[in-house]
Design an enzyme around this catalytic site. Structure first.
Site, short mmCIF file in Angstrom:
data_model
loop_
_atom_site.label_atom_id
_atom_site.label_comp_id
_atom_site.label_asym_id
_atom_site.label_seq_id
_atom_site.Cartn_x
_atom_site.Cartn_y
_atom_site.Cartn_z
CG HIS A 26 -15.14 -0.54 -6.27
ND1 HIS A 26 -16.20 -1.07 -5.46
CD2 HIS A 26 -14.12 -0.31 -5.43
CE1 HIS A 26 -15.73 -0.67 -4.03
NE2 HIS A 26 -14.47 -0.48 -4.18
CG ASP A 33 -2.22 0.72 0.81
OD1 ASP A 33 -2.18 2.16 0.44
OD2 ASP A 33 -3.40 0.07 0.97
C1 LIG Z 1 -10.95 0.80 -1.15
S1 LIG Z 1 -9.37 0.39 -0.32
C2 LIG Z 1 -9.21 -1.49 -0.37
C3 LIG Z 1 -8.47 -1.72 0.71
C4 LIG Z 1 -8.22 -3.28 0.91
N1 LIG Z 1 -7.83 -3.89 -0.27
C5 LIG Z 1 -9.42 -3.68 1.58
O1 LIG Z 1 -10.20 -4.33 0.74
O2 LIG Z 1 -9.89 -3.75 2.63
C6 LIG Z 1 -8.26 0.93 -1.47
C7 LIG Z 1 -6.82 0.76 -1.15
O3 LIG Z 1 -6.16 1.21 -2.26
C8 LIG Z 1 -5.08 1.96 -1.47
N2 LIG Z 1 -4.57 2.79 -2.61
C9 LIG Z 1 -4.98 4.02 -3.11
N3 LIG Z 1 -4.16 4.47 -4.25
C10 LIG Z 1 -2.88 3.70 -4.13
C11 LIG Z 1 -1.86 3.69 -4.88
N4 LIG Z 1 -1.37 4.48 -5.85
N5 LIG Z 1 -1.19 2.40 -4.83
C12 LIG Z 1 -1.16 1.47 -3.95
N6 LIG Z 1 -2.33 1.63 -3.07
C13 LIG Z 1 -3.21 2.57 -3.24
C14 LIG Z 1 -5.49 2.89 -0.34
O4 LIG Z 1 -4.68 3.29 0.46
C15 LIG Z 1 -6.68 1.63 0.14
O5 LIG Z 1 -5.93 1.05 1.22
#
Ligand SMILES: C[S@@+](CC[C@H](N)C(=O)[O-])C[C@H]1O[C@@H](n2cnc3c(N)ncnc32)[C@H](O)[C@@H]1O
Length: 393
Positions: A301, A260
């Site tokens: 999504h 992350d």
């Molecule tokens: C909707 S959450 C889902 C988190 C996890 N997969 C779950 O289902 O509980 C989206 C995740 O994407 C991460 N995220 C957003 N932009 C990102 C990036 N450019 N690279 C890596 N992670 C990212 C956020 O920090 C967040 O933890």
């Protein structure tokens, strides 16, 4: 006639009681809830249904203020009835304001009015104090509600074009060029609310690794050495999911990697030692090459199609042909008759992240654009998320 209707109602109520206890899984439960909701709307006059919709934002707004003022905590902590006057003293809010805010919430059984302007908690308010729900509530109110309220104005300004790129409704509502994640990450308490929300969402959803055939799909042909990577949880948040996966398969060989962005990885308080933490921005090349599985839960999504293709291409470039799999845990919408929850979630993703929920056809097209092909779409029904299994074309 009177007797016959009341005996039918009684028989139905007994039947509902029995079937509610016998329901086996999430899909059956949601189907049943859908039937109840439809039955309620059949009993309502159309005008009653319309008024219910018109008046729907008001109680959630009152509840947000009640949370913000500390009333929810004070009532739950009291453990016995507490008056509006006492609440005014504790929270330094106006007694009459508290009385007005509490009216819709007692009518909705979020609190119980034990006497005039005297309240106690109910299972709903008690449950709401759990961090994932309390964090989730405040996150949704802050990020989604403002953007949703502004959506009609925003869509007028775009002459009703579908939301497929950034800037979108969130940027317009918040007068910013940033997306939701930078907005959250700028304020640690907001990010903490979001992370608690995502971790908590696991508690109400069935575990993907118990629902879908992980032993045959992943473990059976995984490389047996301990140095190869079994699963990378890309954008895995606090690591709640990959940690639970590791616990479910303690004997499975191979490393488990959580990826992350920096603020999320650095903010992790506690994580099973088996899970390796790695700061990785999924818009840059994937550093873990040749893993058995690259797992994405609720990632795509969040993004418009063109952006998803970028993330998928970075993953595809790291995948080993004939061995690596991309696993996507998300809604796979039916072409017709989308259940209410994912239909609402789709509007939510539009309002907050310029993202969307997708049908199987849309998933296949999207993965195809990144050089991947779907080998299976695992589903237990329309009422819960599916797992898309894809490999290099
Ligand atoms: C909707 S959450 C889902 C988190 C996890 N997969 C779950 O289902 O509980 C989206 C995740 O994407 C991460 N995220 C957003 N932009 C990102 C990036 N450019 N690279 C890596 N992670 C990212 C956020 O920090 C967040 O933890």
């Amino acid at each position: 006639m009177e007797t016959s209707i009341s005996s039918r109602i009684e028989a139905l109520s007994k039947d509902i009681e029995l079937i509610s206890k016998d329901v086996q899984n999430e899909d059956e439960k949601r189907k049943l809830q859908g039937i109840f909701a439809q039955a309620t709307s059949k009993l309502q006059q159309p005008v009653e249904s319309i008024w219910e919709i018109i008046m729907s934002p008001h109680a959630p707004t009152a509840l947000m203020v009640v949370i913000q003022m500390g009333i929810l905590k004070a009532v739950v902590d009291a453990g016995k009835p507490i008056t509006a006057k006492e609440l005014a003293n504790i929270t330094k809010g106006d007694e009459m304001l508290i009385i007005r805010l509490m009216r819709p919430l007692t009518a909705k059984n979020i609190f119980l009015e034990t006497d005039i302007t005297t309240y106690t908690s109910t299972p709903i308010s008690q449950t709401l104090t759990a961090p994932p729900l309390l964090g989730g509530y405040q996150f949704m109110f802050d990020c989604a509600t403002r953007s949703l309220a502004n959506l009609p104005t925003y869509l007028t300004s775009t002459s009703y074009t579908d939301v497929v790129s950034t800037p979108g409704p969130f940027q317009a509502a918040n007068n910013t060029a940033d997306g939701m994640f930078p907005y959250l990450m700028a304020t640690p308490s907001k990010m903490a609310n979001f992370n608690a929300f995502m971790a908590g969402s696991l508690e109400t959803r069935p575990d993907w690794f118990r629902t879908f055939p992980v032993p045959t799909m992943l473990l059976a042909d995984a490389k047996p050495d301990a140095s190869s990577v079994l699963l990378v949880d890309v954008g895995g948040g606090n690591g709640h999911d990959v940690e639970a996966f590791g616990r479910a398969f303690p004997d499975a060989e191979g490393r488990l990697v959580l990826q992350d962005l920096t603020p999320v990885i650095e903010g992790i308080q506690r994580l099973d030692a088996r899970v390796e933490r790695q700061v990785h921005d999924f818009f840059t090349p994937q550093p873990v090459r040749g893993a058995r599985a690259y797992y994405f839960r609720y990632i795509f999504h969040d993004w418009p199609d063109d952006v998803c293709v970028q993330i998928m291409k970075h993953t595809a470039a790291a995948m080993e042909k004939g061995y690596s799999k991309m696993l996507i845990f998300e809604w796979v919408l039916p072409e017709k008759g989308v259940p209410l929850y994912p239909a609402l979630l789709d509007i939510n993703m539009m309002a907050v992240l310029n993202g969307r929920e997708r049908t199987e056809r849309q998933w296949r097209e999207l993965l195809g654009r990144a050089g991947l092909k779907v080998v299976d779409v695992h589903k237990v029904g329309e009422e819960s998320e599916g797992l898309i299994e894809a490999v290099l074309e």
